[in-house]
Design a protein around this motif. Sequence first.
Motif, PDB file in Angstrom:
ATOM      1  N   GLU A 100       0.807  -1.214   0.000  1.00 33.52           N
ATOM      2  CA  GLU A 100       0.000   0.000   0.000  1.00 33.52           C
ATOM      3  C   GLU A 100       0.844   1.270   0.000  1.00 33.52           C
ATOM      4  N   TYR A 119     -10.564   3.470   9.210  1.00 33.30           N
ATOM      5  CA  TYR A 119     -10.646   3.679   7.758  1.00 33.30           C
ATOM      6  C   TYR A 119     -12.089   3.828   7.280  1.00 33.30           C
ATOM      7  N   SER A 130     -14.019   6.663   4.641  1.00 32.64           N
ATOM      8  CA  SER A 130     -14.958   6.383   3.546  1.00 32.64           C
ATOM      9  C   SER A 130     -16.275   7.128   3.746  1.00 32.64           C
ATOM     10  N   TYR A 189      -6.909  11.240  -0.453  1.00 30.74           N
ATOM     11  CA  TYR A 189      -7.291  10.035  -1.184  1.00 30.74           C
ATOM     12  C   TYR A 189      -7.166  10.259  -2.699  1.00 30.74           C
ATOM     13  N   LYS A 233      -4.409   5.339   0.577  1.00 31.23           N
ATOM     14  CA  LYS A 233      -5.541   4.454   0.825  1.00 31.23           C
ATOM     15  C   LYS A 233      -6.244   4.880   2.110  1.00 31.23           C
TER      16      LYS A 233
END
Length: 325
Positions: free
Chosen positions: A199, A292, A296, A274, A280
């Motif tokens: 990542e 996380y 979102s 992002y 990520k």
Amino acid sequence: MARPLRIQYEGAVYHVTCRGNEKKTIFKDDYDKNIFLESLSDGLKTYTIILYCYVLMDNHFHLLLETPLSNLSEFMRWFNITYTSHYNRRHKRSGHLYQGRFKSILVEKESYLHILSRYIHLNPIRTKQHEMASLPEKKKYLRNYTWSSLLGYKNESQKDIFIDYAKVLEAYGGENREGRKLYWEAISHDLSMGISIKEKVIGGSILGSDTFLRWIRDRFLPEKSREIPAVKRLRKYTTKEEIIEALCKEMGKGFDEIKKEHGIIRQIAMDLLYRVGGLKGTEIGRMMGIDYSTVSQGRKRLREKLKRDKSLAKTIKKIEMDLSF
């Protein structure tokens, strides 16, 4: 298919991988692997390549190497043709052995060389066969896995003459008994806790700090090359430092203050990191001290607000314009 981006310069370090065509085996037996390593050793001398570690698997291989003469493509072309010729002659076949061209990730030497070597050395236990294995079983398997440079990092008596162990072991106290002991302890810790690398690779091509990415971008990705797909993919990534600086300037707040907020400014920060920074959700979450899933959800709420608030869209556009390069 577009050619992969190859950034080459004297002293560049790369993680190189090659997979068998259709994921088929590239080694039928130990004899093939020995010929592979003999050819590799010859190529390292011919092209003045420094090899820090390797791992051979049945259908692919990993190399961590440095190119003092800026000649990665030339070396890999010779090496892959040489081994393919051997394999095809011995096994009475023809055609491609590998799945397309080799893949390479440019690596910041000082920050990631020793960490990436551990990541590569763990590859033999990243198989379905070892998914359910216990920690002692995984350690035993790695200790006895013949086709890896790890053996020489763990025991001086098992060193390969074509591997440079000293540079990696510098981070663990040097190429001595204590350094090898600490390196194996780090590997054991990685087996238990995991090691995160994938990542952190930017644009599928570069592993390094923000400073390294900025240096590569400014020196090797000129504006005139921006239409090359691989370059476009890399150039879109602005470092998180630049994003945070531009955001704080526009909002008149420090980043620590922004992280503590629960409203629109934090949502803008998460969205820019992002979309523009290429981070990520998990990475952004760690930066912000949140889960996380909150990242979102925050970005989703921002998208809904942007549909109704034109001034908000202008603010974000202004920050993006400040970040353009």
